[in-house]
Write an enzyme that holds these catalytic residues in place. Structure first.
Site, PDB file in Angstrom:
ATOM      1  N   SER A 193      11.161  -6.017   7.979  1.00 55.31           N
ATOM      2  CA  SER A 193       9.624  -5.626   8.011  1.00 55.31           C
ATOM      3  C   SER A 193       8.582  -7.021   8.440  1.00 55.31           C
ATOM      4  O   SER A 193       7.553  -5.700   8.802  1.00 55.31           O
ATOM      5  CB  SER A 193       9.644  -4.705   6.752  1.00 55.31           C
ATOM      6  OG  SER A 193      10.237  -6.610   5.521  1.00 55.31           O
TER       7      SER A 193
ATOM      8  N   ASP B 296       1.150  -6.523   0.127  1.00 61.11           N
ATOM      9  CA  ASP B 296       1.790  -6.185  -0.821  1.00 61.11           C
ATOM     10  C   ASP B 296       3.027  -5.933  -1.182  1.00 61.11           C
ATOM     11  O   ASP B 296       3.172  -8.001  -1.564  1.00 61.11           O
ATOM     12  CB  ASP B 296       3.180  -4.809  -0.178  1.00 61.11           C
ATOM     13  CG  ASP B 296       3.639  -4.933   1.411  1.00 61.11           C
ATOM     14  OD1 ASP B 296       4.219  -5.902   0.733  1.00 61.11           O
ATOM     15  OD2 ASP B 296       4.319  -4.112   1.506  1.00 61.11           O
TER      16      ASP B 296
ATOM     17  N   HIS C 283       4.773  -8.475   1.614  1.00 57.04           N
ATOM     18  CA  HIS C 283       4.398  -8.709   3.162  1.00 57.04           C
ATOM     19  C   HIS C 283       2.851  -9.433   2.711  1.00 57.04           C
ATOM     20  O   HIS C 283       2.104  -8.884   1.978  1.00 57.04           O
ATOM     21  CB  HIS C 283       4.128  -7.726   3.882  1.00 57.04           C
ATOM     22  CG  HIS C 283       6.028  -7.010   4.303  1.00 57.04           C
ATOM     23  ND1 HIS C 283       5.821  -6.067   3.389  1.00 57.04           N
ATOM     24  CD2 HIS C 283       6.791  -7.334   4.834  1.00 57.04           C
ATOM     25  CE1 HIS C 283       7.093  -5.548   3.592  1.00 57.04           C
ATOM     26  NE2 HIS C 283       7.936  -5.833   4.208  1.00 57.04           N
TER      27      HIS C 283
END
Length: 362
Positions: free
Chosen positions: A37, A326, A329
């Protein structure tokens, strides 16, 4: 197979290849991205997964448009791509990623993906490392039809591959004993060796398929991300030292693996010291313009890290002052620094060469 393509299309493709090779990006025609991600640009939008970020406020600083990037703005590979002068590689899973679009490269990264096939499986579908390499082979079949074997060999040799793996094998596997048995079956050193023994053959496959220039990122200090700080295993303001400590064997092993790969003919492989670069930012935040290092800009609970950024949540307004967007990340502001260090950094940041130096070698 060449005769199946109309002559006019073949001329257009040949022209496009020339433009890519000799236009803005004289040296690097394409960027191929493998990972999780941290560098996913929307592959999981097309998968049956709960690991998605195709909703606001993700993308709030990316033309106010959520794309599937797990960030408020650009990922680190977006920024590296800009420095290389190549377009943002399209996500492999997007049905529109075909034809001429492939000439700038493809992004195969998938949120929740790991080196191990099982890592992140509680999130649903994802492209593991092994599957991403298989997907790359699918792309090569299409490119070979478009440009022929010899042109493809030259094209791949000049292109750059970036690989960002390992975080999910820890935070979504080894550090989740309630779901995964790996921490019962392996001590930290054994687990890192397991990961390296799975990673090495896939990187070798990329080399055997024609990739010569690879940037392989190490794992950052996961014990410092809001998600891990939110576990309460460390004192307020402190990282979870145990989590950071168990990553050392993997990162050192990955650096050694780079040395091994560089012994192969034509290979130009480099190791990105993500751990050191992020650690420097966290230890000296004011130097880089940050004043919030321990919590996410968007999230819920302790350190804004217990539940990640939910749809239409209100993020912080001073995003450039946060290291983390977040629970997991970095912000775009942090990604800019990481990209610059990967591109221009000394051997301490990127060993034995930086990305800019890689581009100068033919």
């Amino acid at each position: 197979m060449d005769i199946l393509i109309k002559p006019t299309l073949k001329l257009f493709i040949s022209f496009a290849i020339l433009m890519v090779q000799y236009g803005n990006a004289e040296r690097v025609p394409a960027l191929f991205v493998f990972g999780d991600s941290l560098v996913d640009v929307g592959n999981n939008n097309f998968l049956n997964s709960i690991a998605k970020s195709n909703y606001f406020p993700y993308g709030i600083d990316f033309n106010m448009q959520p794309t599937g990037r797990f960030c408020n703005g650009k990922t680190v590979v977006d920024i590296i791509g800009e420095m290389l002068g190549v377009p943002y590689p399209s996500p492999f899973a997007d049905p529109n990623t075909a034809g001429v679009k492939l000439l700038g490269g493809v992004n195969y990264a998938s949120a929740a993906a790991g080196i191990l096939d099982e890592s992140g499986q509680h999130y649903g579908e994802r492209y593991s490392l092994r599957q991403q390499v298989l997907n790359f082979e699918t792309t090569l079949d299409q490119l070979r039809t478009m440009m022929g074997h010899d042109n493809l060999t030259s094209f791949l040799a000049k292109s750059i591959a970036i690989s960002v793996f390992g975080s999910n094998d820890y935070i979504n596997n080894y550090l989740m004993p309630s779901i995964y048995s790996s921490s019962f079956n392996y001590n930290p050193a054994q687990f890192s060796n397991l990961l390296l023994n799975r990673y090495a053959p896939q990187l070798l496959t990329l080399y055997n398929l024609g990739i010569r220039k690879m940037f392989i990122a190490g794992i950052g200090p996961l014990g410092c991300i809001p998600n891990q700080r939110a576990t309460g295993q460390a004192a307020p303001g402190r990282c979870v030292d145990y989590v950071n400590d168990i990553l050392g064997t993997f990162n050192q092993g990955l650096k050694s693996l780079v040395d091994q790969l560089n012994k192969r003919p034509g290979a130009i492989v480099t190791y990105g010291n993500t751990y050191g670069a992020v650690g420097d930012i966290l230890n000296n935040p004011s130097t880089y313009g940050f004043n919030v290092v321990e919590k996410g800009c968007c999230g819920i609970g302790r350190n804004q890290g217990q539940i990640t950024c939910l749809p239409f949540a209100y993020p912080c307004t001073n995003r450039d002052q946060y290291v983390f967007w977040d629970a997991f990340h970095p912000t775009q502001a942090a990604n800019v620094i990481l990209a610059r260090r990967a591109f221009y950094g000394p051997p301490l940041d990127t060993y034995p060469l930086n990305i800019q130096q890689m581009t100068l070698i033919h």
